[in-house]
Design a protein around this motif. Structure first.
Motif, PDB file in Angstrom:
ATOM      1  N   TYR A  10      45.132  39.845   1.233  1.00  0.00           N
ATOM      2  CA  TYR A  10      45.963  40.745   0.403  1.00  0.00           C
ATOM      3  C   TYR A  10      44.985  41.243  -0.775  1.00  0.00           C
ATOM      4  O   TYR A  10      44.634  42.295  -1.014  1.00  0.00           O
ATOM      5  N   SER A  30      43.770  51.560   3.437  1.00  0.00           N
ATOM      6  CA  SER A  30      44.737  52.334   4.163  1.00  0.00           C
ATOM      7  C   SER A  30      45.581  51.535   5.173  1.00  0.00           C
ATOM      8  O   SER A  30      46.706  51.958   5.648  1.00  0.00           O
ATOM      9  N   GLY A  31      45.109  50.325   5.290  1.00  0.00           N
ATOM     10  CA  GLY A  31      45.941  49.448   6.349  1.00  0.00           C
ATOM     11  C   GLY A  31      44.864  48.445   6.798  1.00  0.00           C
ATOM     12  O   GLY A  31      44.052  48.368   6.988  1.00  0.00           O
ATOM     13  N   SER A  79      50.071  38.043   9.958  1.00  0.00           N
ATOM     14  CA  SER A  79      50.477  39.503   9.743  1.00  0.00           C
ATOM     15  C   SER A  79      51.924  39.172   9.258  1.00  0.00           C
ATOM     16  O   SER A  79      52.387  39.948   8.311  1.00  0.00           O
ATOM     17  N   LYS A  83      52.830  40.870   5.569  1.00  0.00           N
ATOM     18  CA  LYS A  83      53.970  41.667   5.329  1.00  0.00           C
ATOM     19  C   LYS A  83      55.160  41.023   4.374  1.00  0.00           C
ATOM     20  O   LYS A  83      55.770  41.917   3.811  1.00  0.00           O
ATOM     21  N   SER A 113      53.382  41.651   0.627  1.00  0.00           N
ATOM     22  CA  SER A 113      52.709  42.921   0.245  1.00  0.00           C
ATOM     23  C   SER A 113      53.316  44.101   0.913  1.00  0.00           C
ATOM     24  O   SER A 113      54.254  44.063   1.762  1.00  0.00           O
ATOM     25  N   ASP A 114      53.073  45.262   0.386  1.00  0.00           N
ATOM     26  CA  ASP A 114      53.657  46.453   1.057  1.00  0.00           C
ATOM     27  C   ASP A 114      52.584  47.179   1.821  1.00  0.00           C
ATOM     28  O   ASP A 114      52.586  48.463   2.023  1.00  0.00           O
ATOM     29  N   LEU A 115      51.333  46.539   2.177  1.00  0.00           N
ATOM     30  CA  LEU A 115      50.051  47.026   2.913  1.00  0.00           C
ATOM     31  C   LEU A 115      50.709  47.490   4.268  1.00  0.00           C
ATOM     32  O   LEU A 115      51.610  46.912   4.835  1.00  0.00           O
ATOM     33  N   SER A 116      50.346  48.403   4.926  1.00  0.00           N
ATOM     34  CA  SER A 116      50.492  48.894   6.402  1.00  0.00           C
ATOM     35  C   SER A 116      49.928  47.869   7.237  1.00  0.00           C
ATOM     36  O   SER A 116      48.514  47.506   7.144  1.00  0.00           O
ATOM     37  N   VAL A 117      50.393  47.136   7.829  1.00  0.00           N
ATOM     38  CA  VAL A 117      50.200  45.802   8.735  1.00  0.00           C
ATOM     39  C   VAL A 117      50.471  45.975  10.242  1.00  0.00           C
ATOM     40  O   VAL A 117      51.443  46.417  10.663  1.00  0.00           O
ATOM     41  N   GLU A 118      49.294  46.196  11.003  1.00  0.00           N
ATOM     42  CA  GLU A 118      49.509  46.182  12.677  1.00  0.00           C
ATOM     43  C   GLU A 118      49.014  45.301  13.188  1.00  0.00           C
ATOM     44  O   GLU A 118      47.985  44.451  12.863  1.00  0.00           O
ATOM     45  N   LYS A 161      40.687  51.729   8.372  1.00  0.00           N
ATOM     46  CA  LYS A 161      41.403  50.750   8.186  1.00  0.00           C
ATOM     47  C   LYS A 161      40.479  49.345   8.162  1.00  0.00           C
ATOM     48  O   LYS A 161      39.406  49.356   8.578  1.00  0.00           O
TER      49      LYS A 161
END
Length: 163
Positions: A22, A29-30, A48, A52, A55-60, A87
């Motif tokens: 983080y 951007s992710g 992952s 999540k 944080s508020d990061l976009s995580v895939e 990303k």
């Protein structure tokens, strides 16, 4: 067989690694976790989930599928296609031994327009035959080539043993 890390220690290391991820990726951007088949995939899912939660990061997430016993001849496939442009891709495996598996697992991402690629491992054995160093490490363990590390993240109680 001796226990190197117990369940509580592993969970603490996963949390610490997620915070490090983080901190180093605040402005990305992710983040895409690419877990190498087996325990690498499970570690990737744990990281992952933890990222999540904090944080508020976009995580895939996706899985890098390959045959670890014969990586040079293995077909390397991804479990799904994701948009990776811009990303941070974090390649995840349970143990970094010689670096051979990780080097081959990078292959599908080399032509992608990612912002950066990082490496996360639970245990770094420091036997690097390839010029790879993990960005995120749970535990550094100097071992002989004859010793083996067994990571078990599949049950209710996680463990790492030296065999």
């Amino acid at each position: 067989m001796s226990e190197v890390l117990n369940d509580k220690q592993i969970r603490q290391k996963v949390t610490r690694m997620a915070y490090e991820i983080y901190e180093r990726n605040l402005h990305t951007s992710g983040v895409v976790f690419a877990g190498i088949s087996g325990m690498g995939l499970i570690l990737s899912e744990l990281l992952s989930k933890e990222l999540k939660a904090i944080s508020d990061l976009s995580v895939e997430e996706l899985e890098v599928q390959l045959d670890k016993s014969n990586v040079s001849q293995s077909k390397i496939t991804l479990s799904k296609e994701l948009e990776l442009t811009g990303k941070t891709l974090i390649l995840v495996d349970d143990v970094l031994n010689t670096g051979r598996t990780v080097a081959y697992a990078m292959k599908p991402f080399l032509e992608e327009d990612i912002s950066k690629m990082e490496l996360a491992v639970l245990v770094n054995r420091e036997h690097g035959l390839f010029p790879l160093r993990p960005d995120y490490t749970g535990y550094e363990l100097a071992t002989t080539l004859n010793e083996h590390i067994r990571v078990d993240l599949s049950g209710p109680q996680f463990s790492v043993h030296l065999l």
